[in-house]
Design a protein around this motif. Structure first.
Motif, PDB file in Angstrom:
ATOM      1  N   LEU A  35       0.575  -1.215   0.028  1.00 57.33           N
ATOM      2  CA  LEU A  35       0.009  -0.323   0.197  1.00 57.33           C
ATOM      3  C   LEU A  35       1.279   0.852   0.312  1.00 57.33           C
ATOM      4  O   LEU A  35       1.901   1.327   1.100  1.00 57.33           O
ATOM      5  N   ASP A  36       0.718   1.889  -1.041  1.00 53.82           N
ATOM      6  CA  ASP A  36       1.119   3.323  -0.542  1.00 53.82           C
ATOM      7  C   ASP A  36       0.404   4.456  -1.661  1.00 53.82           C
ATOM      8  O   ASP A  36      -0.460   4.351  -1.636  1.00 53.82           O
ATOM      9  N   GLN A  37       1.205   5.619  -1.692  1.00 50.94           N
ATOM     10  CA  GLN A  37       0.674   7.294  -1.839  1.00 50.94           C
ATOM     11  C   GLN A  37      -0.593   7.473  -1.039  1.00 50.94           C
ATOM     12  O   GLN A  37      -1.617   7.393  -1.906  1.00 50.94           O
ATOM     13  N   PRO A  38       0.175   7.443   0.110  1.00 45.75           N
ATOM     14  CA  PRO A  38      -1.002   8.096   1.019  1.00 45.75           C
ATOM     15  C   PRO A  38      -1.841   9.270   1.288  1.00 45.75           C
ATOM     16  O   PRO A  38      -0.899  10.781   0.238  1.00 45.75           O
ATOM     17  N   ARG A  39      -2.847  10.148   0.894  1.00 47.96           N
ATOM     18  CA  ARG A  39      -3.099  11.311   0.898  1.00 47.96           C
ATOM     19  C   ARG A  39      -4.665  11.319   2.279  1.00 47.96           C
ATOM     20  O   ARG A  39      -5.189  10.294   1.583  1.00 47.96           O
ATOM     21  N   ALA A  40      -4.567  12.815   2.207  1.00 48.15           N
ATOM     22  CA  ALA A  40      -5.715  13.878   3.044  1.00 48.15           C
ATOM     23  C   ALA A  40      -7.193  12.425   2.251  1.00 48.15           C
ATOM     24  O   ALA A  40      -7.324  12.499   0.989  1.00 48.15           O
ATOM     25  N   TRP A  41      -8.282  12.177   3.986  1.00 45.87           N
ATOM     26  CA  TRP A  41      -8.565  10.853   2.924  1.00 45.87           C
ATOM     27  C   TRP A  41      -9.830  12.143   2.806  1.00 45.87           C
ATOM     28  O   TRP A  41     -10.452  13.496   3.724  1.00 45.87           O
ATOM     29  N   GLU A  42     -10.934  12.175   1.962  1.00 46.58           N
ATOM     30  CA  GLU A  42     -12.131  13.398   1.778  1.00 46.58           C
ATOM     31  C   GLU A  42     -13.413  13.263   2.396  1.00 46.58           C
ATOM     32  O   GLU A  42     -13.422  14.301   3.350  1.00 46.58           O
ATOM     33  N   GLN A  84      -5.188  10.138   6.980  1.00 43.01           N
ATOM     34  CA  GLN A  84      -4.432   9.753   5.978  1.00 43.01           C
ATOM     35  C   GLN A  84      -4.771   8.426   5.503  1.00 43.01           C
ATOM     36  O   GLN A  84      -5.041   7.574   5.840  1.00 43.01           O
ATOM     37  N   HIS A  85      -5.185   8.365   4.057  1.00 38.10           N
ATOM     38  CA  HIS A  85      -5.449   6.642   3.756  1.00 38.10           C
ATOM     39  C   HIS A  85      -4.356   6.581   1.917  1.00 38.10           C
ATOM     40  O   HIS A  85      -4.102   7.420   1.722  1.00 38.10           O
ATOM     41  N   PHE A  86      -4.514   5.296   2.208  1.00 38.49           N
ATOM     42  CA  PHE A  86      -3.269   5.047   1.618  1.00 38.49           C
ATOM     43  C   PHE A  86      -4.197   4.546  -0.314  1.00 38.49           C
ATOM     44  O   PHE A  86      -5.328   4.062  -0.101  1.00 38.49           O
ATOM     45  N   THR A  87      -3.458   5.165  -0.875  1.00 34.51           N
ATOM     46  CA  THR A  87      -4.802   5.262  -2.893  1.00 34.51           C
ATOM     47  C   THR A  87      -3.817   4.560  -3.200  1.00 34.51           C
ATOM     48  O   THR A  87      -4.923   4.413  -4.985  1.00 34.51           O
ATOM     49  N   ARG A  88      -2.805   3.533  -3.148  1.00 31.87           N
ATOM     50  CA  ARG A  88      -2.646   3.161  -4.270  1.00 31.87           C
ATOM     51  C   ARG A  88      -2.131   1.212  -3.655  1.00 31.87           C
ATOM     52  O   ARG A  88      -2.138   1.769  -2.641  1.00 31.87           O
ATOM     53  N   ILE A  89      -2.936   0.279  -4.262  1.00 33.81           N
ATOM     54  CA  ILE A  89      -2.351  -1.316  -3.747  1.00 33.81           C
ATOM     55  C   ILE A  89      -1.678  -1.632  -4.839  1.00 33.81           C
ATOM     56  O   ILE A  89      -2.337  -1.906  -5.952  1.00 33.81           O
ATOM     57  N   THR A  90      -0.580  -2.921  -4.714  1.00 37.05           N
ATOM     58  CA  THR A  90       0.113  -3.573  -5.555  1.00 37.05           C
ATOM     59  C   THR A  90      -0.086  -4.718  -5.425  1.00 37.05           C
ATOM     60  O   THR A  90       0.452  -5.095  -4.171  1.00 37.05           O
ATOM     61  N   LEU A  91      -0.318  -6.120  -5.835  1.00 35.45           N
ATOM     62  CA  LEU A  91       0.092  -7.467  -5.611  1.00 35.45           C
ATOM     63  C   LEU A  91       0.804  -7.654  -6.421  1.00 35.45           C
ATOM     64  O   LEU A  91       0.900  -7.355  -7.515  1.00 35.45           O
ATOM     65  N   PHE A 123      -3.615 -13.058 -15.799  1.00 35.30           N
ATOM     66  CA  PHE A 123      -2.941 -11.396 -15.116  1.00 35.30           C
ATOM     67  C   PHE A 123      -1.481 -11.635 -15.289  1.00 35.30           C
ATOM     68  O   PHE A 123      -0.349 -12.357 -15.104  1.00 35.30           O
ATOM     69  N   PRO A 124      -0.994  -9.940 -15.402  1.00 41.40           N
ATOM     70  CA  PRO A 124       0.654 -10.122 -14.971  1.00 41.40           C
ATOM     71  C   PRO A 124       1.281 -10.365 -13.873  1.00 41.40           C
ATOM     72  O   PRO A 124      -0.062 -10.728 -13.133  1.00 41.40           O
ATOM     73  N   ARG A 125       2.201 -10.890 -13.371  1.00 45.23           N
ATOM     74  CA  ARG A 125       3.294 -10.830 -11.848  1.00 45.23           C
ATOM     75  C   ARG A 125       2.337  -9.669 -10.809  1.00 45.23           C
ATOM     76  O   ARG A 125       2.377  -9.959  -9.988  1.00 45.23           O
ATOM     77  N   VAL A 126       2.607  -8.446 -11.799  1.00 46.72           N
ATOM     78  CA  VAL A 126       2.618  -7.640 -10.472  1.00 46.72           C
ATOM     79  C   VAL A 126       1.120  -6.552 -11.109  1.00 46.72           C
ATOM     80  O   VAL A 126       1.408  -6.341 -12.608  1.00 46.72           O
ATOM     81  N   VAL A 127       0.429  -6.485 -10.345  1.00 42.99           N
ATOM     82  CA  VAL A 127      -0.348  -5.840 -10.749  1.00 42.99           C
ATOM     83  C   VAL A 127      -1.230  -4.709  -9.789  1.00 42.99           C
ATOM     84  O   VAL A 127      -0.592  -4.652  -8.474  1.00 42.99           O
ATOM     85  N   THR A 128      -1.708  -3.095 -10.328  1.00 36.89           N
ATOM     86  CA  THR A 128      -1.610  -2.299  -9.674  1.00 36.89           C
ATOM     87  C   THR A 128      -3.504  -1.645  -9.791  1.00 36.89           C
ATOM     88  O   THR A 128      -3.282  -1.388 -10.460  1.00 36.89           O
ATOM     89  N   TYR A 129      -3.478  -1.436  -8.562  1.00 34.91           N
ATOM     90  CA  TYR A 129      -4.735  -0.711  -8.547  1.00 34.91           C
ATOM     91  C   TYR A 129      -4.737   0.722  -7.399  1.00 34.91           C
ATOM     92  O   TYR A 129      -4.313   0.411  -6.432  1.00 34.91           O
ATOM     93  N   PRO A 130      -6.279   1.555  -8.394  1.00 35.45           N
ATOM     94  CA  PRO A 130      -6.659   2.819  -7.188  1.00 35.45           C
ATOM     95  C   PRO A 130      -7.028   2.089  -6.018  1.00 35.45           C
ATOM     96  O   PRO A 130      -8.035   1.457  -5.979  1.00 35.45           O
ATOM     97  N   LEU A 131      -6.594   3.112  -5.069  1.00 32.89           N
ATOM     98  CA  LEU A 131      -8.167   3.042  -3.833  1.00 32.89           C
ATOM     99  C   LEU A 131      -8.775   3.891  -3.675  1.00 32.89           C
ATOM    100  O   LEU A 131      -8.040   4.997  -3.392  1.00 32.89           O
ATOM    101  N   GLY A 132      -9.765   4.423  -3.614  1.00 31.68           N
ATOM    102  CA  GLY A 132     -10.445   4.966  -3.550  1.00 31.68           C
ATOM    103  C   GLY A 132     -11.073   5.712  -2.250  1.00 31.68           C
ATOM    104  O   GLY A 132     -10.242   5.344  -1.476  1.00 31.68           O
ATOM    105  N   ASP A 133     -11.734   6.606  -1.584  1.00 29.04           N
ATOM    106  CA  ASP A 133     -11.536   7.087  -0.942  1.00 29.04           C
ATOM    107  C   ASP A 133     -12.933   6.681  -0.148  1.00 29.04           C
ATOM    108  O   ASP A 133     -13.209   6.387   1.346  1.00 29.04           O
TER     109      ASP A 133
END
Length: 150
Positions: A110-117, A123-130, A140-150
């Motif tokens: 989890l990364d890219q923390p930002r202020a939570w709406e 602060q909340h994490f806005t991106r998850i990478t598996l 599926f690729p070996r690495v996938v990244t998704y945005p995380l919303g508010d």
């Protein structure tokens, strides 16, 4: 001071005694708000509830066809979080309601923390990478990244 100087003096002292605690309390930020600003970022779930180091997390909020379980976090700080767990994914064959879930071990970041709406002081994490560590779903690729919303 009017006709009764003693009464006026008592009234002024009482007013001053009441004003001091009120002005001090309103000048200081609430203790709860101060504590929240110093906490590590949270992971916001599908119900808009914040969590730190959850044991499970639904990735596909609309249908629940992808979820993380057995999460064990090795790091959780102000910049990122890293853990390991299992990603259970529905193959949707022949369609999602009749599909089967298959589990794959993953590393989660989890990364890219930002202020939570919902709560800008948090602060909340806005991106998850598996990263799939042993097998992965077809296509599926070996690495996938998704945005995380508010």
């Amino acid at each position: 001071m009017g006709r009764n100087p003693m009464r006026a003096a008592v009234t002024l002292c009482a007013a001053a005694a009441l004003a001091v605690p009120l002005s001090t309390a309103s000048a200081a930020p609430p203790a709860e708000h101060t504590a929240r600003q110093t906490q590590d970022p949270v992971l916001v779930d599908c119900s808009s509830q914040p969590d730190v180091r959850p044991e499970a997390f639904v990735l596909a909020c609309g249908d629940g066809n992808s979820r993380l379980s057995a999460l064990r976090w090795v790091r959780w700080d102000a910049n990122s979080a890293v853990g390991r767990g299992t990603n259970a994914i529905n193959d949707c064959v022949p369609y999602c309601a009749a599909g089967a879930f298959h589990s794959y071990p993953v590393t989660v970041r989890l990364d890219q923390p930002r202020a939570w709406e919902k709560d800008p002081g948090e602060q909340h994490f806005t991106r998850i990478t598996l990263t799939f560590t042993d097998g992965r779903p077809d296509g599926f690729p070996r690495v996938v990244t998704y945005p995380l919303g508010d």
